[in-house]
Design a protein around this motif. Structure first.
Motif, mmCIF file in Angstrom:
data_model
loop_
_atom_site.group_PDB
_atom_site.id
_atom_site.type_symbol
_atom_site.label_atom_id
_atom_site.label_comp_id
_atom_site.label_asym_id
_atom_site.label_seq_id
_atom_site.Cartn_x
_atom_site.Cartn_y
_atom_site.Cartn_z
ATOM 1 N N ARG A 97 0.842 -1.202 0.000
ATOM 2 C CA ARG A 97 0.000 0.000 0.000
ATOM 3 C C ARG A 97 0.878 1.253 0.000
ATOM 4 O O ARG A 97 0.592 2.214 -0.711
ATOM 5 C CB ARG A 97 -0.938 -0.005 1.218
ATOM 6 N N ASP A 119 -9.854 0.790 -2.438
ATOM 7 C CA ASP A 119 -9.832 -0.249 -1.401
ATOM 8 C C ASP A 119 -10.313 -1.593 -1.961
ATOM 9 O O ASP A 119 -10.721 -1.686 -3.125
ATOM 10 C CB ASP A 119 -10.659 0.179 -0.182
ATOM 11 N N THR A 135 -5.655 -6.343 -1.117
ATOM 12 C CA THR A 135 -6.303 -5.457 -0.147
ATOM 13 C C THR A 135 -6.506 -4.042 -0.682
ATOM 14 O O THR A 135 -7.290 -3.277 -0.138
ATOM 15 C CB THR A 135 -5.455 -5.359 1.136
ATOM 16 N N CYS A 136 -5.784 -3.682 -1.725
ATOM 17 C CA CYS A 136 -5.917 -2.325 -2.255
ATOM 18 C C CYS A 136 -5.337 -2.302 -3.663
ATOM 19 O O CYS A 136 -4.752 -3.289 -4.109
ATOM 20 C CB CYS A 136 -5.163 -1.322 -1.382
#
Lengths: 477, 140, 410
Positions: A97, A119, A135-136
């Protein structure tokens, strides 16, 4: 005597030649292979990058973002398949991230429009088949896909239609200065040009050395790919990158403009510039990482695997300069070279003007080329009109990709003309389907033999000694 | 040119070249080629004569086993070039001695057939006791 | 139109004749090639027709018997015609040079498109991609139909029948076949072909071997082969380089069901062909399938037999409709990979074809209905390369909802 000689008919040379075709100048392209688009252009990720990868201020960053913005118009004019499908860099953890946020910052600085960090929920909405562990993601709406050899063939064809000459099987063996001109030699021929543009891809350093420029080297970097059946093309709609790490950019998964699913590339530095061999380690690596990106990748539906070589320059950036009067390098054009190619062409022509190139733009330049896919894209009524005029368009030769004899004839008779099996394949997609040319190749060999007026056994796969057949039957002693 | 492999089972071999027979007392194991079932056959040889055959499921298998040990024969299928430069499919209309296969090919390779050709046409006659007949048609 | 048959190979011709003999006249065979016969035209070797005609024919001769019949009966044929699409409601879109792109609405369709060879692409062999790599069937086309030699020093990967046949064929034409490598510990081809195509000519069959790398820039210059372990992974210490100019692949056949997919016909993941009942009717009423498009056969005789069932059933469907009187699913135990048909919808005698997953010796083929064995047959040897069949009598089906085919110790 030419005003400009462009060495190399990859996407860089092709776009430069097309750019030069707008001017009242005598231009030729010199290509060592039997066809255009056979080097690094032949086998790469086929992606128009948004432009967030390259370092701020680099030539790569500038030309990528500019080229990406120009690509839609260029492909429209040339009738080349292009799809603005957007791209996603997916992350699996906090570290990813962080990297993704840095990439966004860099992209913003480079002038990439619309970048957003999204997201997991939004990511899954965009791509339901993405890995549960993602996750992102960095979403780049300007990312696109294009077929690199389709673009190159069309650009060379359009350049030729506007007066540019193409010399195939012209492997440059030496360059000499003759007054203010250059004499460019191959084994059998020599030509003279006032300006020389070095777009020789993997061999650009060898060409530069011929005029005394040894300021850089080109190091081949292997990239292997696995291509899946069209059945799998809908698995993802965006180009899916992994978050880059110390280990490199990783394996991407992307639809192609033709509807297949492409996975790759590996990234291995090698020594031999002609060694485009695939490896079992490479396959294992692709399968492992691609399978991490999505919930599942059906590698059982593989239709082919291949290897391309990146022309990685020693400076880390594109090497576009003029080391000698009248000689311009367009070298080290690795990724994002395809994306940047329209901008590289403009940049190179700018340098050429600085070197004194002052030909006027000609009014007769026609930027439009009829799409090689016009028959495929036509309505049934239009197709029937075409078949009525030329029944060859009613005869299917390649059954997997539904390619007609008419399309194959046009590939053989339209600039730049196909003279071998791979040339026909790149122009029409014949042999690119599930059976990988098993059924259609004997027919296409026959068509090539007939149209080129050469014996059946002299037809090659890709020029040189790549004969499909080695003789006739009934010749055993 | 490739050679026929007559010596496939070097340890226990029984075969015949021309008029000469090699006499052994042995058991030979064969795969029947008469039909796609491909039965595994056992042939007992005593003084060069077939004395027992087992493993076959039909009469033709028995004949094959006997022949294979005394005078092995094969039907040859190949092509003959036609005057239009394309080949036409042909076969020997009966089996020829196995060791003559490449000699059959030599004769066939020299022949150029004129068109039209119909299924069953004899394109070459008296080739080791067999005729070479067309198995396909062209130019009718 | 009453009936459209897609494909004019042995399956299509046989189905057309059967439908004609059952009273159908308003019909057409659509064939993409310029002549009837399908792949048999290039299968010039003998071994066809023993079951059907009691004599040994070559491929073209076998095809000719059916073509002659099709001509005699004046069954309409459109050659050079490629079907582009089939819809669920049986609208066929096709193209040819004379008619252009046209559509036919059919009451019934018989799918008889055959199969294609698994390509090199699917194998992910490491190395380069030069000229000189062909599927065995492509080489067969070059040699037998065109009269050209695709190579003179040959290695063959895969011991399928076409590969074995081409080993002999190319040897006869003066090529040297260095080896046939087979990944599995047994051959996928018929025993007779190993005997008469390899052993006769001293061509080594290397079982549990594969090609691990292809060499050559413009044309193949050699291949590296290696032995594989029980998990079919190459054992690198056994690597061996064989100089050659050609690699032929005979690594399996895949039914060509792109059209079936576009129509929404449900396909078996094991056969890659349609899921059918005893009449060879697919999941779409009125669409039938037969021959290698349904499942890959070893013998054309059985293709013809199956096509006759499809042809007759299509005729019945057109004339009276077709009613199901029962619904029995045929299942297998894994040692038996699949059955065709996969379901039975009518109480009558049904011949069931199946293939096993491995070589087994001294086994019993048992068919269970619930706990009861309704059929049992002993076999000395079964192998994946050889299709088996049994006849289920009408009375065995009575009251059954599911029949399970098991391979058990004898």
């Amino acid at each position: 005597m030419y005003d400009v000689a462009v060495i190399g008919a990859g996407v860089t040379g092709a776009m430069i030649a097309r750019g030069l075709a707008k001017y009242d100048a005598k231009v030729c392209i010199l290509e060592k292979a039997n066809d255009v688009a056979t080097g690094a252009t032949r086998a790469n990720s086929a992606i128009v990058h948004a432009g967030f990868d390259a370092k701020e201020g680099s030539l790569k960053a500038k030309l990528n973002v500019e080229g990406s913005k120009m690509m839609k118009k260029v492909t429209d004019e040339l009738g080349v398949k292009y799809k603005n499908n957007g791209s996603l860099v997916i992350g699996f953890n906090d570290e990813d991230r962080k990297t993704i946020e840095e990439l966004k910052k860099r992209g913003d600085a480079n002038g990439v429009e619309g970048l957003r960090v999204i997201d997991a929920a939004e990511l899954r909405e965009l791509e339901p088949n993405i890995s549960e562990n993602a996750t992102c993601a960095l979403y780049a709406p300007t990312g696109a896909i294009v077929c690199p050899y389709d673009l190159t063939i069309a650009a060379v064809g359009n350049a030729m239609d506007n007066g540019v000459e193409l010399k195939l099987n012209f492997k440059v063996t030496g360059i000499e200065k003759d007054g203010s001109d250059y004499v460019i030699k191959s084994e059998n021929e020599q030509i003279k040009a006032h300006y020389v543009i070095n777009a020789a891809g993997l061999f650009a350093d060898d060409i530069a050395k011929m005029v005394g420029d040894d300021s850089f080297s080109i190091n081949p970097r292997r990239g292997e790919y696995i291509l899946l059946d069209k059945e799998c093309g809908g698995l993802v709609s965006h180009t899916i990158f992994r978050t880059p790490s110390k280990m490199g950019k990783g394996i991407l998964v992307s639809p192609t403009v033709d509807g297949n699913l492409l996975t790759g590339p590996t990234s291995v530095d090698i020594a031999d510039k002609e060694d485009n061999t695939t490896t079992s380690e490479g396959f294992a690596h692709i399968i492992k990482e691609a399978s991490e990106n999505l919930k599942a990748v059906p590698f059982g539906k593989t239709i082919t695997s291949f290897c391309g070589l990146r022309a990685t320059g020693s400076t880390g950036d594109f090497i576009i300069n003029s080391p000698k009067a009248g000689f311009i390098n367009a070298a080290g054009i690795e990724s994002p070279g395809l994306s940047a190619s329209p901008a590289i062409a403009e940049y190179v022509i700018g340098l050429l003007k600085e070197q004194g190139f002052n030909a006027a733009q000609k009014d007769s330049f026609n930027p439009v080329r009829r799409s090689a896919h016009y028959f495929k894209d036509a309505s049934v009524e239009e197709k029937n009109e075409i078949i009525k005029k030329n029944p060859a368009f009613g005869r299917i030769v390649c059954r997997c990709e539904i390619v007609t004899e008419g399309e194959i004839l046009e590939a053989i008779h339209t600039n730049p003309k196909a003279t071998d099996l791979d040339g026909v394949k790149r122009r029409t997609r014949s042999g690119m389907g599930r059976c990988q040319s098993g059924f259609c190749s004997p027919y296409i060999v026959e068509i090539l033999s007939r149209e080129l007026g050469i014996p059946y056994e002299c037809v090659t796969k890709s020029g040189g000694e790549s004969y499909i057949n080695v003789g006739k039957t009934k010749e055993a002693e | 040119m490739a050679q026929l492999n007559a010596k496939r089972q070097p340890a226990k071999i029984y075969f015949r070249i021309g008029e000469r027979s090699y006499d052994y007392n042995m058991t030979r194991e064969l795969t029947c080629i008469v039909c796609p079932m491909g039965c595994s056959l056992k042939v007992e040889l005593t003084d060069g004569k077939v004395t027992a055959i087992s493993g076959n499921t039909c009469k033709r298998g028995e004949e094959y086993a006997e022949n294979e040990c005394t005078n092995p024969q094969r039907t040859v299928t190949t092509t003959i070039m036609c005057e239009d430069g394309a080949p036409i499919a042909v076969k020997t209309d009966r089996p020829v001695p196995k060791e003559k296969i490449f000699e059959v090919m030599k004769l066939v390779n020299k022949k150029v057939a004129s068109l039209p050709v119909s299924v069953g046409d004899v394109l070459l006659d008296d080739v080791f006791g067999s005729n070479i007949v067309a198995t396909a048609s062209r130019g009718e | 139109m009453d009936l459209v048959i897609i494909g004019g190979g042995p399956a299509g011709m046989s189905a057309a004749i059967a439908a004609y003999e059952s009273g159908i006249r308003d019909m057409v065979i659509l064939e993409r090639d310029e002549s009837l016969g399908g792949i048999l035209q290039q299968c010039i070797h003998n071994g066809f027709g023993l079951h059907k005609f009691g004599e040994e024919l070559t491929g073209p001769e076998y095809a000719w018997r059916y073509e002659k019949k099709v001509r005699e009966l004046n069954i309409p044929v459109k050659l050079g015609t490629m079907v582009l699409d089939i819809t669920e409601d049986k609208v066929i879109t096709a193209t040819n040079p004379e008619d252009g792109i046209f559509t036919i609405e059919a009451k019934a369709i018989i799918l008889a498109m055959g199969c294609r060879e698994r390509s090199k692409g699917a194998l992910n062999i490491a190395g380069s991609r030069p000229a000189g790599i062909y599927s065995a069937g492509t080489a067969q086309k070059y040699v037998n139909m065109k009269g050209y030699m695709p190579g003179k020093n040959v290695v063959i990967l895969g011991s399928g029948d076409i590969g074995l046949i081409m080993a002999r064929r190319m040897t006869l034409e003066g090529a040297k076949v260095h080896a046939v490598c087979e990944l599995m510990p047994y051959s996928g081809g018929l025993a007779r072909n190993i005997e008469q195509c390899l052993n006769d000519f001293g061509i080594p069959l290397k079982l549990s071997h594969t090609v691990v790398e292809i060499h050559g820039k413009e044309r193949v210059t050699g291949v590296t082969i290696a032995k594989v372990d029980e998990n079919r992974k190459p054992i690198l210490e056994t690597k061996e380089y064989i100089p050659c100019d050609t690699l032929l692949l005979s690594v399996g056949l895949i039914p060509e069901n792109e059209l079936s997919k576009s129509a929404g016909i449900s396909l078996s993941t094991i056969t890659s062909g349609a899921d059918v009942d005893q009449d060879r009717q697919t999941s779409i009423p009125g669409i039938f399938a037969c021959g290698n498009v349904l499942h890959v056969h070893d013998l054309v005789d059985f293709v013809s037999e199956e096509a006759e069932i499809a042809g007759k059933s299509a005729a019945l469907y057109i004339q009276n409709g077709k009613e199901n009187t029962c619904s029995i699913a045929l299942e297998t135990d894994g040692k038996i990979r699949y059955t065709v048909p996969q379901r039975i919808t009518e109480n009558k005698d049904v011949k069931v074809y199946f293939r096993v997953a491995d070589v087994f010796k001294n086994v019993k083929i048992n068919v269970y209905s619930g706990e009861n064995v309704v059929f049992s047959k002993r076999k000395q040897k079964v192998a994946p390369g050889e299709m088996e069949s049994i006849l289920l009598k009408k009375e065995m089906l009575e009251g059954a909802e599911k029949l399970t085919f098991k391979l058990e110790e004898a």
